[in-house]
Each structure stands twice: as structure tokens, then as C-alpha cells.
Scaffold this motif. Structure first.
Motif, PDB file in Angstrom:
ATOM      1  N   GLU A 452       1.210  -1.140   0.066  1.00 26.40           N
ATOM      2  CA  GLU A 452      -0.390   0.111   0.104  1.00 26.40           C
ATOM      3  C   GLU A 452       1.198   1.211  -0.093  1.00 26.40           C
ATOM      4  N   SER A 453       2.070   1.137   0.555  1.00 22.02           N
ATOM      5  CA  SER A 453       2.396   2.155   0.838  1.00 22.02           C
ATOM      6  C   SER A 453       3.355   2.631  -0.448  1.00 22.02           C
ATOM      7  N   MET A 454       3.771   1.438  -1.600  1.00 23.79           N
ATOM      8  CA  MET A 454       4.360   1.899  -2.623  1.00 23.79           C
ATOM      9  C   MET A 454       3.295   2.481  -3.545  1.00 23.79           C
ATOM     10  N   ILE A 455       1.972   1.984  -3.684  1.00 27.71           N
ATOM     11  CA  ILE A 455       1.432   2.279  -3.896  1.00 27.71           C
ATOM     12  C   ILE A 455       0.835   4.353  -4.067  1.00 27.71           C
ATOM     13  N   THR A 456       0.804   4.275  -2.558  1.00 19.87           N
ATOM     14  CA  THR A 456       0.784   5.387  -2.188  1.00 19.87           C
ATOM     15  C   THR A 456       2.180   5.862  -2.907  1.00 19.87           C
ATOM     16  N   ARG A 457       2.911   5.941  -2.199  1.00 21.14           N
ATOM     17  CA  ARG A 457       4.281   6.976  -3.275  1.00 21.14           C
ATOM     18  C   ARG A 457       3.967   7.104  -5.158  1.00 21.14           C
ATOM     19  N   ASN A 458       3.435   5.905  -5.889  1.00 18.58           N
ATOM     20  CA  ASN A 458       4.000   6.276  -7.215  1.00 18.58           C
ATOM     21  C   ASN A 458       2.923   5.437  -7.402  1.00 18.58           C
ATOM     22  N   PRO A 459       1.469   5.894  -7.796  1.00 18.82           N
ATOM     23  CA  PRO A 459       0.517   5.065  -8.245  1.00 18.82           C
ATOM     24  C   PRO A 459       0.626   4.468  -9.595  1.00 18.82           C
ATOM     25  N   VAL A 460       0.647   5.494 -10.033  1.00 19.21           N
ATOM     26  CA  VAL A 460       1.321   5.652 -11.836  1.00 19.21           C
ATOM     27  C   VAL A 460       2.082   4.340 -12.510  1.00 19.21           C
ATOM     28  N   LYS A 461       3.167   3.843 -11.825  1.00 22.08           N
ATOM     29  CA  LYS A 461       4.472   2.883 -11.659  1.00 22.08           C
ATOM     30  C   LYS A 461       3.388   1.730 -11.455  1.00 22.08           C
ATOM     31  N   SER A 462       3.411   1.893 -10.067  1.00 23.23           N
ATOM     32  CA  SER A 462       2.894   0.223  -9.397  1.00 23.23           C
ATOM     33  C   SER A 462       1.517  -0.148  -9.667  1.00 23.23           C
ATOM     34  N   LEU A 463       0.438   0.913 -10.200  1.00 22.45           N
ATOM     35  CA  LEU A 463      -0.521  -0.148 -10.730  1.00 22.45           C
ATOM     36  C   LEU A 463      -0.310  -0.556 -11.868  1.00 22.45           C
ATOM     37  N   GLN A 464       0.361  -2.384 -11.754  1.00 21.50           N
ATOM     38  CA  GLN A 464       0.289  -2.900 -12.504  1.00 21.50           C
ATOM     39  C   GLN A 464      -0.471  -4.346 -12.622  1.00 21.50           C
ATOM     40  N   GLU A 465      -0.558  -5.374 -13.038  1.00 20.37           N
ATOM     41  CA  GLU A 465      -1.488  -6.263 -13.309  1.00 20.37           C
ATOM     42  C   GLU A 465      -1.192  -7.195 -11.952  1.00 20.37           C
ATOM     43  N   PRO A 466       0.827  -7.613 -12.386  1.00 11.61           N
ATOM     44  CA  PRO A 466       1.218  -8.431 -11.459  1.00 11.61           C
ATOM     45  C   PRO A 466       1.047  -7.515  -9.878  1.00 11.61           C
ATOM     46  N   ILE A 467       1.437  -6.548  -9.426  1.00  9.40           N
ATOM     47  CA  ILE A 467       1.673  -5.981  -8.309  1.00  9.40           C
ATOM     48  C   ILE A 467      -0.016  -6.170  -7.769  1.00  9.40           C
ATOM     49  N   LEU A 468      -1.316  -5.781  -8.595  1.00  6.52           N
ATOM     50  CA  LEU A 468      -2.037  -5.374  -8.525  1.00  6.52           C
ATOM     51  C   LEU A 468      -2.835  -6.996  -7.759  1.00  6.52           C
ATOM     52  N   LEU A 469      -2.963  -8.277  -8.452  1.00  6.94           N
ATOM     53  CA  LEU A 469      -2.908  -8.855  -8.105  1.00  6.94           C
ATOM     54  C   LEU A 469      -2.276  -9.866  -6.440  1.00  6.94           C
ATOM     55  N   ASN A 470      -1.280  -9.958  -6.822  1.00  5.70           N
ATOM     56  CA  ASN A 470      -0.612  -9.641  -5.423  1.00  5.70           C
ATOM     57  C   ASN A 470      -0.833  -9.215  -4.490  1.00  5.70           C
ATOM     58  N   VAL A 471      -1.403  -7.546  -4.452  1.00  9.13           N
ATOM     59  CA  VAL A 471      -2.331  -7.436  -3.044  1.00  9.13           C
ATOM     60  C   VAL A 471      -3.894  -7.764  -2.797  1.00  9.13           C
ATOM     61  N   CYS A 472      -4.676  -8.028  -3.836  1.00  8.15           N
ATOM     62  CA  CYS A 472      -5.823  -8.128  -3.839  1.00  8.15           C
ATOM     63  C   CYS A 472      -5.209  -9.130  -3.310  1.00  8.15           C
ATOM     64  N   THR A 473      -4.726 -10.675  -3.193  1.00  6.39           N
ATOM     65  CA  THR A 473      -4.679 -12.080  -2.663  1.00  6.39           C
ATOM     66  C   THR A 473      -3.764 -11.729  -1.974  1.00  6.39           C
ATOM     67  N   SER A 474      -3.571 -10.439  -1.406  1.00  4.25           N
ATOM     68  CA  SER A 474      -3.025 -10.363   0.317  1.00  4.25           C
ATOM     69  C   SER A 474      -3.583 -10.062   0.743  1.00  4.25           C
ATOM     70  N   TYR A 475      -5.161  -8.905   0.623  1.00  5.11           N
ATOM     71  CA  TYR A 475      -6.109  -8.573   1.300  1.00  5.11           C
ATOM     72  C   TYR A 475      -6.862  -9.996   1.612  1.00  5.11           C
ATOM     73  N   GLU A 476      -6.966 -10.707   0.399  1.00  3.32           N
ATOM     74  CA  GLU A 476      -7.990 -11.856   0.902  1.00  3.32           C
ATOM     75  C   GLU A 476      -7.736 -12.547   1.974  1.00  3.32           C
ATOM     76  N   LEU A 477      -6.182 -12.820   1.948  1.00  2.28           N
ATOM     77  CA  LEU A 477      -5.061 -13.851   3.132  1.00  2.28           C
ATOM     78  C   LEU A 477      -5.653 -12.689   4.274  1.00  2.28           C
ATOM     79  N   HIS A 478      -5.214 -11.247   4.244  1.00  4.17           N
ATOM     80  CA  HIS A 478      -5.484 -10.886   5.657  1.00  4.17           C
ATOM     81  C   HIS A 478      -6.515 -10.436   6.190  1.00  4.17           C
TER      82      HIS A 478
END
Length: 511
Positions: A452-478
Motif C-alpha cells: 500500500e505504501s508503494m502504491i501511495t508513493r508512486n501510483p502511476v508506476k505501481s498500479l500494474q497487473e502483477p502487483i495488483l493481483l498480489n495485493v488483492c490476494t494479500s487482502y484476501e489472506l489478511h
């Protein structure tokens, strides 16, 4: 055996490539990804295990851009005749000779000797990010959206570049369809004769590259098929003497040839891609041999001056390296790591690489040994490139981290990735690898916070499919209450990105 089994873990490290933004005329540059590594694999959305991976056709083992500079810049002084040279098949050569010796307008070819492309789909591709944002966030939540469409730009290649720079790949595909319709190559025109030009072929190259990028496999297969291997007579300048006189060479760029050869790999047919690439390699080797003999690249006994000869040989050796890199990618997609290692070793000997380029090649060989489960052999290559007087580079620290992962030492790996990040704070791949290490050590909350910190700091670069998929899967685990943070990601996608991100990576209920 434990060491070998642990090797699968290091493959689960992901990096997300960034589309290069540039104003050069060579649109192919827009499809190069920065900072790619062997671990560019996307977590499968179809599997419940967070670390189950699939071989993504988009993510290649080694990008040519990481080793080779853009040839239009490196070889801007090369004679166009040498850039465009290609060796036609004997049948095509005979037809071209007949056209050249016939009276204009009297040559008529059978349909099987013509290239007859057309669009496979009618209408525009939809912007799913916009429709999904409206559905979940409402019209008010869509106020920040100002995404370009094909109608918002100039209806030419300049408009295409504008859309690509904005990350609006679907809109660019839509515009390419409009521009190709001008050439009578629009929807329903497959298998209908039409004229070609370098411009129309560049439009097709751009369109097919975009379809590849978006993994639109069915459309890609149907629209690329009519081009074959670009050897039909109407792919050469001499087929149109009224327009180009006696100008020799191919109207299709080398980059287009390479893309068409690779397309079966993206369509799940790596063996066919490998065959295509080796045929391409044989022709390029013959062109180099012709230039070395002091003749024109197509074998015609036309003497060229030494300066042109040297520049042409350098250009085509560069292109040969690009083919070898593609062969390596095909081999890796087939899990033929031994072939990949063999090709990379040949690459090490095939050109005068800089020290940095040679290090990258050796590191890639080491990583393939990791894929084979041979940690000892991998260590020799990965440690060898680190023996320098200066401090370790980002790639060297990355390699050390990956070696630590191979030894199941995730805390040590985290420290290596963290040290690399200190040298390259904007490197999304490193942050992602750090988060994966946190997950492996049971620190799920810390991993989510890092993402979340990475996306907040640099949303344009961070909002990519592999990252988003990892983040959303992490949310589901969390947490079981993961819809709201996913909607927050959707809102950020809606605000900062174009139309190219696959909305399914957010794992929202879309049905």
C-alpha cells in the motif's frame, strides 16, 4: 533434494515492467519493459495458492531492450538499403523478377501469392476500467476519469503515439483499425486483395504488438495469420515499381518479422515459435555472410564501400542477438532451460559486449541454473559477476537475494532486496520481492502495508497487473472484509491509469 525443491520458491518473486515512454518514431519501443528479470511471472488468478504461478506469455525471461539499444538510434546512419535488405524465397524472387521486367500494369498474380490481411473484429474494444468504476463507484466516483479515446487524438500515427504514451492501448488498437480501413484492410477484408506500403505495415506491426501486450490471443492469431513469414511478393518494394522504382528490400521492418515469428509463443505454441525463430536466424546469418563477403545483404554482387559494410554488419549482428534472445525466451517458456543456457553462452561469445552487458548475460545463465535446481552452478555465475572493487549494483544485490531465497533464507533475501532498494528506490520489482519475503516469514500485515505504501508513493508506476493481483490476494489472506480496499485500488486505477490494465486482477465479482 530439499535444495532443489526450494528452487520453485524463487520463481515466485515477481517484477512488474514499466512501459517505456518515448517520442521516437519507432513505436516498437513503447512495448519494451524496463528492469525485467527471469522472475517476471504473474500469479495465476485461477488458483487459490498465493504463490502458484503460470508461465505468462507477456513476461519474457530476457528483454532485448535490457541488452541492446534501439537500432534506429544506434544505426541512424545506416543506408536504408542495408536496413531493409531481406532474402526472398526462390519463388518470390522469380515473381519479383517477372514484375520488374514486365510492362507496368500487366502483371497479375494468383491470390496465393498475395498478402491479404484485415481486421478480425468489428467495432471498438471497450474500456472495462471505466465501466467497472461506474458500476462499483457510481458516476460521482468517476469524476477524475479523463482517459483518451481513439476520437480524442489526431487520426494518424501521431495520435497512436499519444494514446500509447497515455497507456490507452485499447484506444490505440481502435485507432489502428480506423487507419487500416483507409487501406481497405478493415473488418471483413481478410482474404481480400489490397495494396501495401511501409506505413500500412507499420500500422499492422503496432496493432499486433498492442494485441500481444493485452494478450488478446484469438484476435492476434487471426489477424497475424495472413502475413505468414512476410515473404509474399507484395511485401517487397520492387513489387510496386510505379511507386518505388528499382528500390530493393522489404517494406516490412525487421521488428515486424521478429514479432510474427514470436507470436506462436504468446499463443501457447512455443515449439512453432522456435522453428520460426531458427528460420529467421538462418536468413540473418546468410545476410551477415553476404555483407562479410563485401556484397549486398541479399547476395546480389553489388560492391559496397568499407564504411557501409562495417555499419551493416554491426546492425545485422545486433539483430541476430535479438533473435537469440527471443529463442532463449521460447526455450524458457518450454522449460527447456538447457537450451536457454546454451543460447546464452553463445550470446556471450557472439558480440563485443560491455562489462555491464556481459554481467547481465552471466547473471541470466545463473538464474537458469536456479530454474534447473542446480544452486551450486548458479552460485558460480551469480557470485562471479559480483567480484568488483566497487560496491554491489542493484542487479547483484537482487541476485544475492534470489540465491538466499533458493537457500530458503527469506530474512537474508529481504535484507538484500532492501539494500538494492536503497540504491534504486523507485524499483517496483524490489519492493514486490520484499513483500513476498515478508509473506514467507508470516508477516502478512507488514507485506500489505509495504504494498500500500508503494502504491501511495508512486501510483502511476505501481498500479500494474502483477502487483495488483498480489495485493488483492494479500487482502484476501489478511481479512474477510477485503472488498473495500479493492474498491480503493479500483478508484486509483480509474484516476491514474489508461485503459490497458486487466480489471480481473482486482478479483472483484464482475458477473
Amino acid at each position: 533434494m530439499a535444495e532443489k525443491n526450494d528452487i520453485s520458491t524463487q520463481r515466485k518473486m515477481e517484477t512488474a515492467g514499466e512501459v517505456t515512454k518515448d517520442t521516437e518514431a519507432d513505436i516498437s519501443r513503447y512495448f519494451e519493459n524496463a528492469s525485467r528479470t527471469i522472475f517476471d511471472e504473474i500469479v495465476s488468478a485461477k488458483k487459490e495458492d498465493f504463490f502458484d504461478v503460470q508461465n505468462s506469455t507477456e513476461n519474457e525471461f530476457l528483454k532485448s531492450s535490457s541488452l541492446l539499444d534501439n537500432e534506429r538510434l544506434d544505426h541512424s546512419g545506416t543506408n536504408d538499403m542495408h536496413k531493409d535488405v531481406w532474402i526472398p524465397s526462390e519463388q518470390t524472387r522469380k515473381i519479383l523478377r517477372s514484375v520488374a521486367t514486365s510492362t507496368a500494369g500487366t502483371s497479375f498474380l494468383d491470390r496465393e501469392n498475395l498478402t491479404m490481411p484485415g481486421l478480425a473484429v468489428q467495432g471498438d474494444m471497450a474500456n472495462l476500467i471505466r465501466s467497472t468504476a461506474v458500476r462499483f463507484l457510481g458516476e460521482d466516483g468517476n469524476v477524475h476519469r479523463n482517459v483518451l479515446t481513439a476520437s480524442d487524438v489526431t487520426q494518424d500515427e501521431r495520435g497512436l503515439r499519444t494514446l500509447i504514451q497515455a497507456g490507452c492501448y485499447k484506444a490505440a488498437i481502435n485507432l489502428s483499425g480506423r487507419l487500416l480501413a483507409v487501406y481497405a484492410q478493415g473488418y471483413g477484408k481478410i482474404n481480400q486483395p489490397s495494396k501495401h506500403s511501409p506505413h500500412s505495415l507499420q500500422l499492422w506491426f503496432t496493432r499486433l504488438a498492442l494485441l500481444t501486450k493485452l494478450k488478446q490471443i484469438d484476435i492476434l492469431e487471426n489477424e497475424s495469420k495472413p502475413f505468414g513469414n512476410l515473404d509474399k511478393p507484395d511485401m517487397y518494394f520492387t513489387f510496386y515499381p510505379e511507386l518505388y522504382g528499382t528500390r530493393p528490400g522489404s517494406m516490412a521492418s525487421f521488428s515486424f518479422r521478429l514479432l510474427l515469428a514470436e507470436i506462436p509463443m504468446y499463443c501457447g505454441k512455443p515449439k512453432q515459435a522456435l522453428d520460426n525463430l531458427y528460420k529467421l536466424l538462418a536468413t540473418v546469418n546468410q545476410i551477415i555472410a553476404n555483407f562479410n563477403a563485401g556484397f549486398n545483404g541479399d547476395g546480389s554482387h553489388v560492391k559496397i564501400n568499407p564504411t557501409e559494410q562495417e555499419d551493416a554488419i554491426r546492425l545485422w549482428k545486433n539483430r541476430r542477438c535479438r533473435i537469440l534472445i527471443s529463442i532463449t525466451n521460447s526455450a524458457v517458456s518450454m522449460k527447456n532451460y538447457v537450451l536457454g543456457i546454451d543460447i546464452l553462452e553463445k550470446l556471450c561469445e557472439s558480440a563485443d559486449w560491455t562489462a555491464e552487458q556481459m554481467d547481465a548475460l552471466k547473471a541470466s545463465i545463473g538464474r537458469l541454473h536456479l530454474f534447473l535446481g542446480d544452486v551450486t552452478a548458479a552460485e558460480k555465475f551469480l557470485i562471479d559477476v559480483q567480484k568488483k572493487d566497487s560496491g554491489p549494483t542493484v542487479r547483484e544485490l537482487m541476485d544475492r537475494g534470489l540465491m538466499a531465497v533458493a537457500h530458503n533464507s527469506f530474512q537474508d533475501a529481504y535484507k538484500c532486496f532492501q539494500a538494492a532498494k536503497a540504491l534504486d528506490p523507485s524499483n517496483i520489482a524490489l519492493v514486490n520481492n520484499m513483500a513476498v519475503c515478508l509473506l514467507y516469514t508470516g508477516q502478512l500485515k507488514a507485506a500489505v502495508h509495504l504494498y500500500e505504501s508503494m502504491i501511495t508513493r508512486n501510483p502511476v508506476k505501481s498500479l500494474q497487473e502483477p502487483i495488483l493481483l498480489n495485493v488483492c490476494t494479500s487482502y484476501e489472506l489478511h481479512t474477510t472484509h477485503c472488498k473495500q480496499p479493492k474498491l480503493q485500488l479500483l478508484s486509483q486505477l480509474d484516476r491514474y491509469k489508461g485503459d490497458a490494465v486487466d480489471i480481473q486482477c482486482l478479483k472483484l465479482p464482475l458477473n
